[in-house]
Design an enzyme around this catalytic site. Structure first.
Site, mmCIF file in Angstrom:
data_model
loop_
_atom_site.group_PDB
_atom_site.id
_atom_site.type_symbol
_atom_site.label_atom_id
_atom_site.label_comp_id
_atom_site.label_asym_id
_atom_site.label_seq_id
_atom_site.Cartn_x
_atom_site.Cartn_y
_atom_site.Cartn_z
ATOM 1 N N LYS A 84 46.410 30.532 33.410
ATOM 2 C CA LYS A 84 45.227 30.027 34.102
ATOM 3 C C LYS A 84 45.318 28.517 34.310
ATOM 4 O O LYS A 84 45.939 27.799 33.534
ATOM 5 C CB LYS A 84 43.963 30.350 33.284
ATOM 6 C CG LYS A 84 43.737 31.835 33.048
ATOM 7 C CD LYS A 84 43.018 32.472 34.208
ATOM 8 C CE LYS A 84 41.561 32.102 34.198
ATOM 9 N NZ LYS A 84 40.796 32.759 35.278
ATOM 10 N N LYS A 112 47.646 34.411 41.200
ATOM 11 C CA LYS A 112 46.497 35.150 40.670
ATOM 12 C C LYS A 112 45.340 34.941 41.641
ATOM 13 O O LYS A 112 44.608 33.957 41.549
ATOM 14 C CB LYS A 112 46.126 34.675 39.267
ATOM 15 C CG LYS A 112 45.048 35.527 38.605
ATOM 16 C CD LYS A 112 44.783 35.068 37.175
ATOM 17 C CE LYS A 112 43.773 35.983 36.506
ATOM 18 N NZ LYS A 112 42.472 36.005 37.198
#
Length: 278
Positions: free
Chosen positions: A195, A35
């Site tokens: 995350k 990401k």
């Protein structure tokens, strides 16, 4: 509401989780990619010619950055009809506060001075999607290869030792199954972002000030002994409300752990006992 031009295809955000066990439970194979932590953009090609590039904006409308992106990607590629390619503009992690560096670069004016400054910036574009899906492309890996054959860098091969990331993206590998799962108003059901839990920085709570927001709501703001977090100097942090202060048992002069929530807004996450955590 964002002013600007419409994306040919909406640019959705991703569901976010900090624990893989909390991710969507679909019995499909997922493709995982870094990401990248920069600025998402869309590039529209008409009959193979770059016609429009936009910042993500609110996902429906974005700000025009065509001239800038034309210096980062191929302006003519072998594509028929109309296609939208989406990806991330990033700067090396060695640049302090690299995400803001990217956003600031894309926000430069297109006049001679602004464009010359942009050209001097160390920026790179990594593609992660093309819409509509080209014929013969059935999986995410096939899509990345298709994009590379067009001359694009792709996120699956981004050097994460050079470019900043803030987690991983997991996307249902079979594109037909991904599309069958559909979309909510905000995100695709067949993808999510895992995350990273970032460790905060310890500093001292010097004072608490109360401020009145635009809506008229009064809220507390922490005044901190200035500290550098991810390249930015932080001296203030949100405290939300009195209940939040009481729940963390905060008091003037205590040590606190501070993070940049969403990498932007500083927030106190806990009170720290320096004697225990030495």
């Amino acid at each position: 509401v964002c002013d600007g031009y419409p994306h040919i295809f909406p640019m959705y955000s991703l569901q976010k989780t900090f624990d893989i066990k909390d991710s969507p439970k679909y019995d499909y194979i997922y493709a995982a990619t870094p990401k990248l932590d920069g600025a998402a953009v869309s590039i529209t090609y008409v009959s193979g010619t770059l016609a429009l590039a936009l910042t993500r904006g609110d996902g429906s409308l974005g700000r025009g950055i065509t001239k800038k992106l034309a210096s980062l990607v191929e302006t003519d590629i072998p594509l028929p009809s109309i296609y939208q390619i989406t990806g991330e503009v990033v700067a090396p992690k060695s640049i302090p506060n690299s995400r803001n560096y990217v956003s600031g670069s894309l926000g430069l004016k297109d006049d001679d001075e602004g464009f010359e400054t942009f050209l001097e910036r160390d920026l790179k574009f990594f593609a992660y999607n093309i819409q509509p899906t080209p014929n013969g492309v059935n999986t995410q890996s096939e899509m990345f290869k298709y994009l590379r054959d067009l001359g694009f860098n792709t996120v699956d091969q981004a050097d994460t030792s050079v470019y900043p990331t803030d987690g991983q993206v997991f996307k249902v590998d079979n594109i037909s199954r991904f599309e069958e799962l559909g979309y909510t108003q905000h995100h695709p059901r067949g993808a999510f972002a895992l995350k990273e839990k970032k460790k905060g920085v310890i500093t001292t709570l010097v004072d608490v000030k109360w401020q009145v927001g635009k809506s008229g709501i009064v809220s507390p703001v922490a005044i901190l002994d200035p500290v550098v977090i991810e390249g930015a100097t932080v001296s203030r942090a949100t405290l939300h409300n009195i209940e939040y202060i009481e729940a963390l048992e905060l008091e003037i002069g205590c040590a606190v752990e501070v993070i940049r929530s969403g990498d932007i807004i500083p927030r106190i996450v806990r009170k720290v006992n320096p004697d225990v955590e030495k």
